[in-house]
Design a protein around this motif. Structure first.
Motif, PDB file in Angstrom:
ATOM      1  N   LEU B  36       9.767  38.767 -27.013  1.00 56.57           N
ATOM      2  CA  LEU B  36       8.714  39.790 -26.999  1.00 56.57           C
ATOM      3  C   LEU B  36       9.184  40.947 -26.124  1.00 56.57           C
ATOM      4  O   LEU B  36       9.583  40.744 -24.972  1.00 56.57           O
ATOM      5  N   ALA B  37       9.123  42.157 -26.678  1.00 61.22           N
ATOM      6  CA  ALA B  37       9.489  43.349 -25.902  1.00 61.22           C
ATOM      7  C   ALA B  37       8.230  43.975 -25.337  1.00 61.22           C
ATOM      8  O   ALA B  37       7.263  44.193 -26.077  1.00 61.22           O
ATOM      9  N   LEU B  38       8.234  44.242 -24.073  1.00 62.87           N
ATOM     10  CA  LEU B  38       7.085  44.892 -23.422  1.00 62.87           C
ATOM     11  C   LEU B  38       7.518  46.299 -23.054  1.00 62.87           C
ATOM     12  O   LEU B  38       8.425  46.496 -22.238  1.00 62.87           O
ATOM     13  N   THR B  39       6.912  47.291 -23.677  1.00 57.96           N
ATOM     14  CA  THR B  39       7.292  48.685 -23.412  1.00 57.96           C
ATOM     15  C   THR B  39       6.147  49.390 -22.709  1.00 57.96           C
ATOM     16  O   THR B  39       5.047  48.860 -22.592  1.00 57.96           O
ATOM     17  N   GLY B  40       6.440  50.608 -22.310  1.00 55.50           N
ATOM     18  CA  GLY B  40       5.398  51.401 -21.645  1.00 55.50           C
ATOM     19  C   GLY B  40       6.032  52.464 -20.768  1.00 55.50           C
ATOM     20  O   GLY B  40       7.221  52.391 -20.440  1.00 55.50           O
ATOM     21  N   LEU B  50       5.513  41.439 -15.343  1.00 53.14           N
ATOM     22  CA  LEU B  50       6.644  40.505 -15.366  1.00 53.14           C
ATOM     23  C   LEU B  50       6.726  39.720 -14.055  1.00 53.14           C
ATOM     24  O   LEU B  50       6.958  38.510 -14.048  1.00 53.14           O
ATOM     25  N   HIS B  51       6.506  40.434 -12.949  1.00 51.98           N
ATOM     26  CA  HIS B  51       6.535  39.759 -11.629  1.00 51.98           C
ATOM     27  C   HIS B  51       5.433  38.709 -11.544  1.00 51.98           C
ATOM     28  O   HIS B  51       5.625  37.627 -10.988  1.00 51.98           O
ATOM     29  N   LEU B 196      11.012  40.712 -22.600  1.00 49.83           N
ATOM     30  CA  LEU B 196      11.946  41.781 -22.250  1.00 49.83           C
ATOM     31  C   LEU B 196      11.171  43.044 -21.903  1.00 49.83           C
ATOM     32  O   LEU B 196      10.448  43.585 -22.751  1.00 49.83           O
ATOM     33  N   VAL B 197      11.287  43.480 -20.692  1.00 48.32           N
ATOM     34  CA  VAL B 197      10.654  44.745 -20.301  1.00 48.32           C
ATOM     35  C   VAL B 197      11.669  45.849 -20.528  1.00 48.32           C
ATOM     36  O   VAL B 197      12.803  45.764 -20.042  1.00 48.32           O
ATOM     37  N   THR B 198      11.280  46.856 -21.282  1.00 48.93           N
ATOM     38  CA  THR B 198      12.233  47.941 -21.567  1.00 48.93           C
ATOM     39  C   THR B 198      11.490  49.249 -21.812  1.00 48.93           C
ATOM     40  O   THR B 198      10.310  49.269 -22.208  1.00 48.93           O
ATOM     41  N   HIS B 199      12.200  50.358 -21.608  1.00 45.83           N
ATOM     42  CA  HIS B 199      11.690  51.686 -21.952  1.00 45.83           C
ATOM     43  C   HIS B 199      12.055  52.044 -23.397  1.00 45.83           C
ATOM     44  O   HIS B 199      11.502  52.956 -23.970  1.00 45.83           O
ATOM     45  N   SER B 200      13.082  51.324 -23.875  1.00 44.37           N
ATOM     46  CA  SER B 200      13.727  51.794 -25.090  1.00 44.37           C
ATOM     47  C   SER B 200      13.099  51.188 -26.347  1.00 44.37           C
ATOM     48  O   SER B 200      13.171  49.975 -26.574  1.00 44.37           O
ATOM     49  N   ALA B 211       4.917  44.548 -27.422  1.00 49.92           N
ATOM     50  CA  ALA B 211       3.609  44.878 -26.832  1.00 49.92           C
ATOM     51  C   ALA B 211       3.805  46.145 -26.023  1.00 49.92           C
ATOM     52  O   ALA B 211       4.878  46.366 -25.462  1.00 49.92           O
ATOM     53  N   HIS B 212       2.757  46.962 -26.003  1.00 46.49           N
ATOM     54  CA  HIS B 212       2.879  48.243 -25.291  1.00 46.49           C
ATOM     55  C   HIS B 212       1.798  48.316 -24.213  1.00 46.49           C
ATOM     56  O   HIS B 212       0.627  48.047 -24.477  1.00 46.49           O
ATOM     57  N   LEU B 213       2.204  48.671 -23.034  1.00 49.50           N
ATOM     58  CA  LEU B 213       1.236  48.819 -21.935  1.00 49.50           C
ATOM     59  C   LEU B 213       0.962  50.303 -21.706  1.00 49.50           C
ATOM     60  O   LEU B 213       1.885  51.103 -21.602  1.00 49.50           O
TER      61      LEU B 213
END
Lengths: 795, 222
Positions: B36-40, B50-51, B196-200, B211-213
């Motif tokens: 799962l990619a988490l963007t924002g 994530l923490h 996965l936390v990413t900007h991209s 998912a988008h925050l």
């Protein structure tokens, strides 16, 4: 531009107040310990100068009889012959609640320097029995029957009287101690050799021995002050170095924004000068208080060890303050030089990430190792070829510096071994991480090693000295009672009184002389089992006591034996009025600064007739009864009688006082080293977060990490202690066999006291744990929040 | 089976300007083996989430389950134990242990969790292209190599859940792609869930789900 740059630079300290406090405290402590010691030295030296001005007859020559006293008629005879001489009497007497040196002069015939203590208006009172004494002496002896007035011009422990009053107080009417000779004399006088053949002319320099005798003591103090100063500078260097690394990015930005390098360097130098002045002023105040607190003990030591009259109160000297500030500025420059040099050579586009503690590099370690080897080599050369006190202290300094430089290398090697032997991942990380962080702690650990080895060395020396000294006292002070006659007539009467009452009467007679070019005393010794059975001797010839009793030679004290390089059995000693006599042996004589020789009583009396008896050592099976008889039947005051227990207690108290100052400086140096470690650990703890955060993220709790941080500090502290142990023992060996021999003239056998070392190890562990506790506790209590920030700052 | 479940996670921080709400009742779930990619945007609360999922930070409200275990009911020691055994973390700054060699870093978490398997670590190192670098130290590696060591360290412990915070943020595009390929491949093989936390958006598109925050709440991706 300057203001903006300075504000930017100083803003660092606002954000890191603990670092600023450490820097200022380090500088202030270094200044305090150094300037405190200097204040003590200056005060003592000023007192010697006063004492020599008065007690050595204002620096003039003098005439003395070998017996130590002469008939006052000599004075009249020489005056009639046209010689400008002035009579002086000097002796010990009970006054008030104490015993003082009574100095009697004739103000009408004395030179101006001698009577400096007196103003012309005081003469009438002086002739009528008024005495002059230092305010401290007056406080010590309390109210007296004799009228006394305070003056700073008379040394502590001495009371100045008109000669007639002094003669009465000393019970020596018609007798004087010496004649002081005016600097200018009329022409055509009959020579003194023919006019007074029994008198010896003593040149003025021969009297000025006090400063020379006490030089070694002051050198010891100075060495300790310097050591403490150096340990303090470790803190400063550490704080300045860290601030430099933390401000690297700021320097780059300031330069990129157009601040010239010269300007930036000047701003940093100005910042350091400001800190030096602020901390220096605080350090001076602390140093003054420290010196004021220690001076009474130093004064007692100097009085006990050298008879040097030093007042127990400190005077403020502006020159001392200026010199102290100068030392602080010089020390700050030394501690900050590396940072300024690095700034000067930092390219404007240098990467901003802190390459903290550049000396962590292997190259720096190699250089440090080479320097340690070179210094160890120098120490070896000095040990083999050096002579004199300066060479001795240079040997000490080279040994300590070599050992200090070797600390990171030795610890790194030990940690590498531990890392290889580690099994679990945490243990492996613990050792590897300890080794990696070693360069950041190395300055503090070096300071700790210096303080610990100095503690072990000096502690071993003092404990060895104490053990030997107590044994020696038991052997030397065997006479049950000692009696001090106040005059030759009283000595005769006492002898008659004691003959039926004591088991043995051992009279003590002595003359002052020059032996082997050194100021010395020659003593008479009665042949008696007291000496034969108890006196320890160094390298005696066969049948030494029989040969001494037969007048076949002399015994010398260890000081003379070592300084003059005498060899019993082969060397001879030239005695005044006798000529060369074989040296039969040497005896330990701890605490005596003077050379000494002992002759048989018969030989002594034949060579130096009319020498007064200064003391009787009495053997008796019933000391209390004898003392009671002396007081009640003979009428001798209690102050003239000393029993064995009193003498031992007095000697021991002098001994303990002698090393009190050393012990105090020892403890202070260790405290400064603990502070250095605290400073390093606290500043390191901020930098450590980035290293610890991944461990936390991987599943170690902050409590576990805090415990590991404590354990790391303890392990490093204990390893440093283990390394300091042989260095300290080596230091003790140098102190005992080189410094003591050079400074005092005696050599002591080294004894080891493992319990003392264990105690020191315990204290060192407590100090290290205390230093590590604050950062560890902070990690424990606020760990998660702090560690999280490492990840939060990643973006 | 759910590898990670977050229920109504709320988190706010005290700042000089007052209280700032970073996460507002965020809920999401991640199946085993799913990525799962988490963007924002910056400051949207991605890293905080994530923490919290890793138990590094505590939410003000809400519940977190890693597998069946309720992280919110655990103390500090319990959360640490769970991280050691079940969770793998990969950071943007790599956060390797500088005093340990590549080999020691790779096996570190596995040994910490008591799951050391030297053969697996050696195999992993080969697949990550680290075979010839085992005796080097982190400072002697490039950024891409360091991140591969970080991925290896995480996967060597065979976690059920991998949490990666901008793992390619410090790498160039080509190296970043390589690293992400490896990470997706290896986590899939291990059956681990990946958050996965990413900007991209480009990298996010390669995950199974996204998912988008926005302002502390889950929203439609732009």
């Amino acid at each position: 531009m300057t203001r903006a740059a300075l504000l930017a630079l100083i803003s660092h300290w606002w954000r890191n107040p603990l670092q600023l406090v450490m820097l200022l405290v380090g500088l202030a402590l270094a200044t305090a310990l150094w300037s405190g010691v200097q204040a003590l030295n200056a005060e003592a030296r000023a007192a010697y100068s006063t004492a020599e001005g008065l007690l050595s007859d204002g620096g003039t020559a003098r005439l003395e009889h070998a017996s130590g006293q002469m008939d006052q008629a000599e004075f009249a005879r020489l005056r009639r012959a046209g010689w400008h001489v002035s009579p002086v009497i000097e002796g010990r007497a009970a006054l008030g609640t104490g015993r003082v040196t009574v100095l009697g002069i004739d103000p009408l015939s004395t030179e101006a320097g001698m009577g400096a203590a007196l103003a012309a208006s005081d003469l009438e009172g002086f002739f009528n029995g008024l005495g002059y004494a230092h305010p401290q002496t007056l406080a010590e002896i309390g109210p007296t029957d004799q009228p006394l007035r305070a003056t700073q011009a008379v040394p502590v422990g001495t009371v100045l009287f008109d000669i007639a009053t002094a003669q009465t107080l000393l019970g020596a009417d018609g007798w004087i101690t010496r004649l002081s000779l005016a600097a200018s004399q009329p022409d055509g006088l009959q020579p003194l050799e023919t006019l007074a053949p029994g008198l010896r002319l003593i040149a003025p320099d021969d009297g000025a021995e006090l400063a020379g005798l006490t030089d070694s003591f002051h050198l010891n103090l100075t060495a300790f002050g310097l050591l403490a100063f150096a340990v303090g500078l470790f803190i400063v260097h550490s704080a300045v170095g860290l601030a430099f690394e933390q401000r690297r990015a700021m320097f780059r930005t300031l330069r990129a924004l157009g601040l010239p390098l010269r300007h930036l360097t000047a701003c940093l130098a100005g910042e350091m000068v400001l800190f030096a002045l602020v901390a220096g002023a605080a350090g001076l105040a602390m140093g003054y208080l420290l010196a004021a607190a220690l001076l009474p003990d130093v004064a007692l030591t100097l009085r006990g060890l050298y008879g040097a009259p030093v007042p127990g109160r400190l005077q403020f000297d502006p020159l001392w303050a200026l010199a102290g500030l100068g030392m602080t500025l010089a020390g700050t420059a030394l501690a900050g030089a590396q940072a300024l040099w690095r700034l000067w050579h930092m390219p404007v586009l240098a990467p901003a990430q802190p390459r903290a503690w550049a000396h962590a590099s292997a190259r720096m370690m190699r250089l440090q190792g080479a320097a340690a080897l070179a210094l160890a080599g120098l120490a070896g050369v000095l040990a083999l070829t050096g002579s004199g006190l300066v060479a001795g202290f240079s040997l000490l300094a080279a040994t300590l510096l070599a050992a200090a430089l070797a600390v990171p290398l030795v610890l790194s090697a030990l940690l590498a071994v531990a890392e290889r032997m580690a099994r679990g991942p945490v243990a492996q990380w613990f050792w590897a991480d300890s080794r990696q962080n070693l360069p950041r702690l190395s300055l503090a650990l070096m300071a700790l090693m210096l303080a610990l080895s100095a503690n072990i060395g000096v502690g071993t020396m003092v404990a060895s000295f104490r053990a030997t000294f107590i044994d020696w006292l038991d052997l030397r002070l065997v006479a049950e009672v000692n009696v001090l006659p106040r005059s030759p007539s009283e000595a005769e009467a006492l002898h008659a009184f004691l003959t039926p009452r004591a088991d043995a009467i051992l009279p003590m007679q002595r003359i002052d002389a020059t032996l082997g070019g050194q100021p010395a005393q020659v003593y008479a010794m009665k042949d008696h089992a007291t000496f034969r059975d108890n006196w320890p001797l160094i390298a005696p010839v066969a049948n030494v006591w029989d040969r001494l009793a037969a007048g076949d030679g002399v015994l010398v004290n260890e000081q003379l034996y070592r300084r003059a390089g005498l060899r019993p059995g082969t060397s001879t000693l030239d005695l005044p009025g006798i000529g060369p006599l074989p040296v039969l042996g040497a005896y330990p004589d701890y605490g005596n600064p003077l050379a000494q020789a002992v002759l048989s009583q018969e030989r002594f009396i034949a060579a130096y007739p009319d020498t007064p008896i200064r003391q009787f050592a009495l053997r008796t099976s019933d000391a209390p009864a004898l003392i009671a008889a002396l007081q009640d039947d003979f009428g001798l005051p209690a102050t003239q009688i000393t029993d064995q227990a009193q003498a031992k207690a007095l000697s021991l108290s002098i001994f303990e006082r002698t090393f009190l100052i050393t012990r105090a400086l020892n403890v202070l140096t260790l405290s400064v080293a603990a502070l250095a470690l605290f400073a390093a650990l606290v500043t390191l703890s901020g930098m450590r977060l980035a290293q610890l955060a991944p461990l936390w993220a991987l599943g170690l709790t902050p409590r576990h990490l805090a415990a590991l941080e404590l354990a790391r500090a303890l392990v490093l502290g204990l390893l440093t202690m283990v390394f300091a142990l042989p260095v300290g023992v080596l230091l003790a060996q140098v102190l005992l066999s080189v410094i003591n021999v050079q400074a005092f003239g005696w050599r002591l056998p080294m004894q080891v006291f493992p319990a003392d070392w264990a105690r020191l190890g315990l204290w060192a562990s407590v100090a290290v744990l205390a230093a590590a506790a604050v950062p560890a506790l902070r990690l424990w209590r606020k760990g998660a929040a702090q560690l999280l920030r490492v990840f939060a700052y990643e973006r | 089976m759910k590898a990670l479940t977050l229920y109504d996670i709320t988190k706010s921080f005290e700042t000089a300007e007052g209280r700032v709400e970073v996460l507002n009742a965020v809920s999401l779930g991640l199946e085993a083996g799913q990525s799962l990619a988490l963007t924002g945007e910056s400051g949207s609360g991605k890293s905080t989430l994530l923490h919290i999922a890793a138990g590094l930070e505590q939410p003000d409200a809400g519940r977190i389950f890693v597998g069946p275990e309720d992280l919110t009911a655990m103390g500090d020691a319990g959360r640490a134990r769970l991280r050691r055994g079940q969770v793998g973390l990969i950071f943007q700054q790599f956060n390797l242990i500088p005093s340990l060699s590549v080999a020691a870093n790779l096996g570190f978490q596995a040994r910490l969790a008591g799951k050391a398997d030297d053969g697996f670590v050696t195999d992993l190192a080969q697949r990550l292209g680290l075979g010839g670098l085992m005796q080097r130290y982190p400072e002697q590696l490039s950024g891409g190599q360091q991140q591969r060591v970080a991925i290896g360290r995480c996967l060597a412990a065979r976690p059920a859940l991998v949490l990666a915070d901008e793992p390619t943020g410090n790498l160039d595009e080509a190296t970043g792609d390589q690293v992400l390929d490896l990470m997706l491949q290896l986590t899939a093989e291990a059956g681990a869930a990946l958050l996965l936390v990413t900007h991209s958006p480009r990298l996010a598109a390669r995950c199974d789900a996204r998912a988008h925050l926005r302002a502390g709440q889950l929203a439609e991706a732009p």
